[in-house]
Design a protein around this motif. Sequence first.
Motif, PDB file in Angstrom:
ATOM      1  N   ALA A  66      -6.786 -62.070   7.399  1.00 30.80           N
ATOM      2  CA  ALA A  66      -6.622 -60.662   7.749  1.00 30.80           C
ATOM      3  C   ALA A  66      -6.837 -60.483   9.245  1.00 30.80           C
ATOM      4  O   ALA A  66      -7.747 -61.071   9.827  1.00 30.80           O
ATOM      5  CB  ALA A  66      -7.606 -59.806   6.969  1.00 30.80           C
ATOM      6  N   GLY A  67      -5.973 -59.703   9.854  1.00 31.78           N
ATOM      7  CA  GLY A  67      -6.096 -59.412  11.269  1.00 31.78           C
ATOM      8  C   GLY A  67      -5.405 -60.387  12.197  1.00 31.78           C
ATOM      9  O   GLY A  67      -5.400 -60.185  13.410  1.00 31.78           O
ATOM     10  N   CYS A  68      -4.807 -61.446  11.652  1.00 34.30           N
ATOM     11  CA  CYS A  68      -4.137 -62.411  12.522  1.00 34.30           C
ATOM     12  C   CYS A  68      -2.801 -61.851  13.016  1.00 34.30           C
ATOM     13  O   CYS A  68      -2.295 -60.857  12.510  1.00 34.30           O
ATOM     14  CB  CYS A  68      -3.951 -63.761  11.827  1.00 34.30           C
ATOM     15  SG  CYS A  68      -2.684 -63.800  10.558  1.00 34.30           S
ATOM     16  N   THR A  69      -2.254 -62.512  14.028  1.00 26.11           N
ATOM     17  CA  THR A  69      -0.958 -62.145  14.591  1.00 26.11           C
ATOM     18  C   THR A  69       0.003 -63.296  14.393  1.00 26.11           C
ATOM     19  O   THR A  69      -0.318 -64.441  14.718  1.00 26.11           O
ATOM     20  CB  THR A  69      -1.078 -61.833  16.097  1.00 26.11           C
ATOM     21  OG1 THR A  69      -1.964 -60.717  16.263  1.00 26.11           O
ATOM     22  CG2 THR A  69       0.276 -61.503  16.706  1.00 26.11           C
ATOM     23  N   VAL A  70       1.174 -62.977  13.845  1.00 23.92           N
ATOM     24  CA  VAL A  70       2.226 -63.979  13.626  1.00 23.92           C
ATOM     25  C   VAL A  70       3.385 -63.624  14.550  1.00 23.92           C
ATOM     26  O   VAL A  70       3.934 -62.516  14.484  1.00 23.92           O
ATOM     27  CB  VAL A  70       2.703 -63.992  12.161  1.00 23.92           C
ATOM     28  CG1 VAL A  70       3.842 -64.995  11.975  1.00 23.92           C
ATOM     29  CG2 VAL A  70       1.547 -64.300  11.220  1.00 23.92           C
ATOM     30  N   ASP A  71       3.730 -64.550  15.441  1.00 25.05           N
ATOM     31  CA  ASP A  71       4.873 -64.366  16.326  1.00 25.05           C
ATOM     32  C   ASP A  71       6.076 -65.082  15.734  1.00 25.05           C
ATOM     33  O   ASP A  71       5.984 -66.233  15.308  1.00 25.05           O
ATOM     34  CB  ASP A  71       4.585 -64.960  17.714  1.00 25.05           C
ATOM     35  CG  ASP A  71       3.484 -64.214  18.446  1.00 25.05           C
ATOM     36  OD1 ASP A  71       3.359 -62.986  18.246  1.00 25.05           O
ATOM     37  OD2 ASP A  71       2.753 -64.849  19.212  1.00 25.05           O
ATOM     38  N   VAL A  72       7.208 -64.372  15.699  1.00 24.16           N
ATOM     39  CA  VAL A  72       8.461 -64.915  15.188  1.00 24.16           C
ATOM     40  C   VAL A  72       9.340 -65.239  16.387  1.00 24.16           C
ATOM     41  O   VAL A  72       9.761 -64.335  17.116  1.00 24.16           O
ATOM     42  CB  VAL A  72       9.164 -63.921  14.244  1.00 24.16           C
ATOM     43  CG1 VAL A  72      10.468 -64.504  13.727  1.00 24.16           C
ATOM     44  CG2 VAL A  72       8.241 -63.542  13.092  1.00 24.16           C
ATOM     45  N   LEU A  73       9.602 -66.534  16.597  1.00 24.91           N
ATOM     46  CA  LEU A  73      10.342 -67.004  17.768  1.00 24.91           C
ATOM     47  C   LEU A  73      11.640 -67.665  17.321  1.00 24.91           C
ATOM     48  O   LEU A  73      11.637 -68.823  16.880  1.00 24.91           O
ATOM     49  CB  LEU A  73       9.485 -68.009  18.537  1.00 24.91           C
ATOM     50  CG  LEU A  73       8.085 -67.533  18.928  1.00 24.91           C
ATOM     51  CD1 LEU A  73       7.262 -68.698  19.454  1.00 24.91           C
ATOM     52  CD2 LEU A  73       8.180 -66.421  19.936  1.00 24.91           C
ATOM     53  N   PRO A  74      12.766 -66.970  17.447  1.00 24.62           N
ATOM     54  CA  PRO A  74      14.038 -67.606  17.111  1.00 24.62           C
ATOM     55  C   PRO A  74      14.387 -68.651  18.157  1.00 24.62           C
ATOM     56  O   PRO A  74      13.790 -68.655  19.243  1.00 24.62           O
ATOM     57  CB  PRO A  74      15.029 -66.446  17.131  1.00 24.62           C
ATOM     58  CG  PRO A  74      14.424 -65.437  18.020  1.00 24.62           C
ATOM     59  CD  PRO A  74      12.924 -65.613  17.910  1.00 24.62           C
ATOM     60  N   PRO A  75      15.335 -69.522  17.842  1.00 28.07           N
ATOM     61  CA  PRO A  75      15.738 -70.507  18.854  1.00 28.07           C
ATOM     62  C   PRO A  75      16.255 -69.785  20.105  1.00 28.07           C
ATOM     63  O   PRO A  75      16.938 -68.768  20.012  1.00 28.07           O
ATOM     64  CB  PRO A  75      16.883 -71.264  18.180  1.00 28.07           C
ATOM     65  CG  PRO A  75      16.731 -71.008  16.731  1.00 28.07           C
ATOM     66  CD  PRO A  75      16.081 -69.663  16.604  1.00 28.07           C
ATOM     67  N   PHE A  76      15.872 -70.285  21.249  1.00 29.53           N
ATOM     68  CA  PHE A  76      16.294 -69.700  22.523  1.00 29.53           C
ATOM     69  C   PHE A  76      17.347 -70.589  23.158  1.00 29.53           C
ATOM     70  O   PHE A  76      17.281 -71.815  23.034  1.00 29.53           O
ATOM     71  CB  PHE A  76      15.096 -69.557  23.474  1.00 29.53           C
ATOM     72  CG  PHE A  76      14.096 -68.560  23.006  1.00 29.53           C
ATOM     73  CD1 PHE A  76      14.273 -67.206  23.231  1.00 29.53           C
ATOM     74  CD2 PHE A  76      12.962 -68.986  22.320  1.00 29.53           C
ATOM     75  CE1 PHE A  76      13.321 -66.283  22.793  1.00 29.53           C
ATOM     76  CE2 PHE A  76      12.024 -68.060  21.883  1.00 29.53           C
ATOM     77  CZ  PHE A  76      12.201 -66.721  22.118  1.00 29.53           C
ATOM     78  N   ALA A  77      18.286 -69.989  23.854  1.00 30.74           N
ATOM     79  CA  ALA A  77      19.299 -70.743  24.594  1.00 30.74           C
ATOM     80  C   ALA A  77      19.107 -70.450  26.075  1.00 30.74           C
ATOM     81  O   ALA A  77      18.494 -69.465  26.457  1.00 30.74           O
ATOM     82  CB  ALA A  77      20.696 -70.330  24.141  1.00 30.74           C
TER      83      ALA A  77
END
Length: 79
Positions: A66-77
């Motif tokens: 609880a309280g964590c942060t999830v970053d969603v990082l798509p592939p970058f070009a």
Amino acid sequence: MVTVRYFAGARAAAGTASEQVRAGSLGELLTGLTDRHGDPLGRVLGVASFLVDGVAAHDHGAALRAGCTVDVLPPFAGG
């Protein structure tokens, strides 16, 4: 509750920069986000990388605290 932050194409597919959701594991989170936002985000999540509190997360069965942060990082070009 966990905070999900979306970047680049994930932000566009989700239609928001961040949100708070309930999830017990990374896999549960990804399923819930796809259900909430539809296939466009589901496709991005299928190729994205994830950070949980700044640390790369690969185990979809791992518990999210609880309280964590999830970053969603798509592939970058680009370069």
